[in-house]
Scaffold this active site. Structure first.
Site, PDB file in Angstrom:
ATOM      1  N   CYS A  89      12.127  46.697  -2.694  1.00  0.00           N
ATOM      2  CA  CYS A  89      13.589  46.543  -2.791  1.00  0.00           C
ATOM      3  C   CYS A  89      14.062  46.600  -4.250  1.00  0.00           C
ATOM      4  O   CYS A  89      13.618  45.805  -5.090  1.00  0.00           O
ATOM      5  CB  CYS A  89      14.002  45.217  -2.144  1.00  0.00           C
ATOM      6  SG  CYS A  89      15.643  44.634  -2.593  1.00  0.00           S
ATOM      7  N   GLY A  90      14.970  47.509  -4.557  1.00  0.00           N
ATOM      8  CA  GLY A  90      15.489  47.660  -5.911  1.00  0.00           C
ATOM      9  C   GLY A  90      16.211  46.425  -6.411  1.00  0.00           C
ATOM     10  O   GLY A  90      16.051  46.025  -7.580  1.00  0.00           O
ATOM     11  N   HIS A  91      17.011  45.802  -5.552  1.00  0.00           N
ATOM     12  CA  HIS A  91      17.733  44.586  -5.952  1.00  0.00           C
ATOM     13  C   HIS A  91      16.754  43.443  -6.251  1.00  0.00           C
ATOM     14  O   HIS A  91      16.993  42.632  -7.160  1.00  0.00           O
ATOM     15  CB  HIS A  91      18.711  44.162  -4.857  1.00  0.00           C
ATOM     16  CG  HIS A  91      19.835  45.121  -4.651  1.00  0.00           C
ATOM     17  ND1 HIS A  91      20.773  45.386  -5.624  1.00  0.00           N
ATOM     18  CD2 HIS A  91      20.180  45.888  -3.590  1.00  0.00           C
ATOM     19  CE1 HIS A  91      21.651  46.271  -5.174  1.00  0.00           C
ATOM     20  NE2 HIS A  91      21.308  46.587  -3.945  1.00  0.00           N
ATOM     21  N   CYS A  92      15.660  43.390  -5.487  1.00  0.00           N
ATOM     22  CA  CYS A  92      14.637  42.355  -5.715  1.00  0.00           C
ATOM     23  C   CYS A  92      13.960  42.583  -7.064  1.00  0.00           C
ATOM     24  O   CYS A  92      13.695  41.633  -7.810  1.00  0.00           O
ATOM     25  CB  CYS A  92      13.600  42.362  -4.600  1.00  0.00           C
ATOM     26  SG  CYS A  92      14.279  42.127  -2.938  1.00  0.00           S
TER      27      CYS A  92
END
Length: 493
Positions: A55-58
């Protein structure tokens, strides 16, 4: 009795043997199903991030999360930060209602609440300290106050001789309700003198713009909240990963977006005028600059139907249930031009700007008619026709699956006197009277009345045909709709 004690001791030992050791990764507890309960039992306060490795946001949150954990250790806080790989620990994720990544939940004595703070280290720490301690830090000395002010970009300090006064209570209520910024409170004469504060005074200190702001008027919780919202961000905020949550999650819902290119020198040319204009609308409209040179920001231009050639450019947005967008007649970025544009918006003189494609010359050549904003009403509200409209997105997988079936449907009804099959790209065409929440959305506009009927049945040729032919739900094809559901069509920058 002895036997009972022995059994309890054995059970305790077995429980310990099956409880996994809690390890740390850069100061963050690594939790699994085997040690999750133990972590919550051993620590009164735990913030848990449920993440996915891809996950990019993670990935963006990860370094800030580590910094926040370190800051809490420096402060001697008992609050722990933890993480769970939700792709591996699926049972834990399901148990705690994880539907997206990252999901953060704060556990107090084992009881969870949703995390509601920002994604930067200071935001995380501020939110946690508010949830676990007093709403405002007691400042006893000038040194305490100086350290408190220097430690944070923005702080709010209340000066109250009587901290049980009505004004102090309203101040503390606002402090409790404001998670993003730390509050302090003092009754000490030395601090009153040092900061030239009056009794029942409130000062917001910040390390940008004018440096501080003094609250004026009757002290109310709403008044203090609005005061903080109006003064806690720079007059002109640059949009980036760090500021995004404060911009779009803040109290000020009307924003002037100024699209600039740093490489072209637009910031040097236009920032002074933007700062001057912004002063007159503090607390009403937030001025936001967006650097269009950054690759990640190209999507924002597309969202507004803008091209690189339009930079420097302007838009106003109003964040409500649906985002309303406004554009000026000309891009005048002078102080007077910006002031005029924003004042016209506040006076209600601007019409919403709706995206629209040009009408293709062959829009009605194929069995499935092509709609854009400009011809939608004329075609769809023709009272002599039943008009079925598919609102789609070119990138939507469900829409692509439906496309061949929908073309067959168009072929089936191409010679029908009173049924029209049509489609519209809802990412490039907007309607004032119709807002689309997911893709694909199918709506039937009925002849004579123009009544709108949403189609929620199976996406098969037979089921759609039965619907158009007026068969009841019981008579229609009973094939189930794809259980994965539709793709949300939210207005997100």
């Amino acid at each position: 009795m002895k036997t009972s004690s022995a059994i309890l001791l054995l059970a305790s030992c077995l429980a310990l043997s099956y409880s996994e050791e809690i390890t740390k990764d850069e100061g963050v507890l690594v939790l699994t199903k085997g040690n999750f309960k133990t972590a919550l039992e051993e620590n009164e306060f735990v913030l848990v991030e449920f993440y996915a490795p891809w996950c990019g946001h993670c990935k963006a949150l990860a370094p800030e999360y580590v910094k926040a954990a370190a800051k809490l250790v420096e402060k001697g806080s008992a609050i722990k930060l933890a993480k769970v790989d939700a792709t591996e620990e699926t049972e834990l994720a399901e148990e705690h209602g994880v539907r997206g990544y990252p999901t953060l939940k704060f556990f107090r004595s084992g009881k969870p609440i949703d995390y509601g703070g920002g994604r930067q280290a200071d935001d995380i720490v501020n939110w946690l300290l508010k949830k676990t301690g007093p709403p405002a830090k007691a400042l006893a000395t000038v040194e305490d106050a100086k350290s408190f002010i220097d430690e944070h970009p923005v702080v709010v300090v209340g000066f109250f001789k009587d901290q049980s006064s009505p004004g102090a209570k309203q101040f503390l209520a606002a402090a409790s309700a404001t998670d993003d910024y730390p509050f302090g409170i003092t009754s000490e004469d030395a601090l009153f003198s040092e900061y030239e504060a009056k009794d029942e005074g409130i000062i917001l200190f910040k390390n940008f713009d004018e440096g501080k702001n003094v609250y004026e008027g009757e002290i109310t919780e709403d008044g203090v909240t609005q005061f903080v919202a109006a003064n806690s961000l720079p007059l002109v905020v640059d949009f980036n990963h760090e500021t995004a949550s404060k911009i779009f999650g803040g109290e000020i819902k009307s924003h002037l977006l100024i699209f600039l290119s740093k490489e072209a020198g637009h910031y040097d040319t236009h920032m002074e005028a933007a700062m001057a204009a912004a002063r007159g609308f503090k607390g009403q409209v937030l001025f936001v600059t967006i650097n269009t040179d950054e690759e990640d920001h190209s999507r924002i231009l597309e969202f507004f139907g803008m091209k690189k050639e339009e930079v420097p450019g302007l838009r106003i947005i109003k964040l409500e249930e649906d985002m309303a967008k406004y554009r000026p007649d000309t891009y005048d970025l002078s102080e007077s031009g910006l002031t005029s544009f924003v004042q016209s918006f506040l006076d209600g003189k601007l019409k919403q700007h709706l995206l629209s494609q040009d009408l293709p010359d062959d829009w009605d050549k194929e069995p499935v008619k092509v709609l854009v904003s400009s011809n939608f009403d004329e075609v769809v509200f023709d009272k002599s026709k039943d008009v079925l409209v598919e609102f789609y997105a070119p990138w939507c997988g469900h829409c692509k699956q439906l496309a061949p079936i929908y073309d067959q449907l168009g072929e089936k009804y191409k010679d029908h006197d009173s049924i029209v099959i049509s489609k519209m790209d809802a990412t490039a065409n907007e309607l004032e009277h119709t807002k689309i929440q997911s893709f694909p959305t199918l709506k039937l506009y009925k002849k004579e009345t123009n009544e709108v009927v949403d189609y929620n049945g199976a996406r098969t040729l037979d089921a759609l045909g039965d619907f158009l032919d007026g068969k009841s739900a019981d008579e229609q094809d009973d094939e189930e709709v794809d259980e994965e559901g539709d793709v949300p069509a939210k207005d997100e920058l």
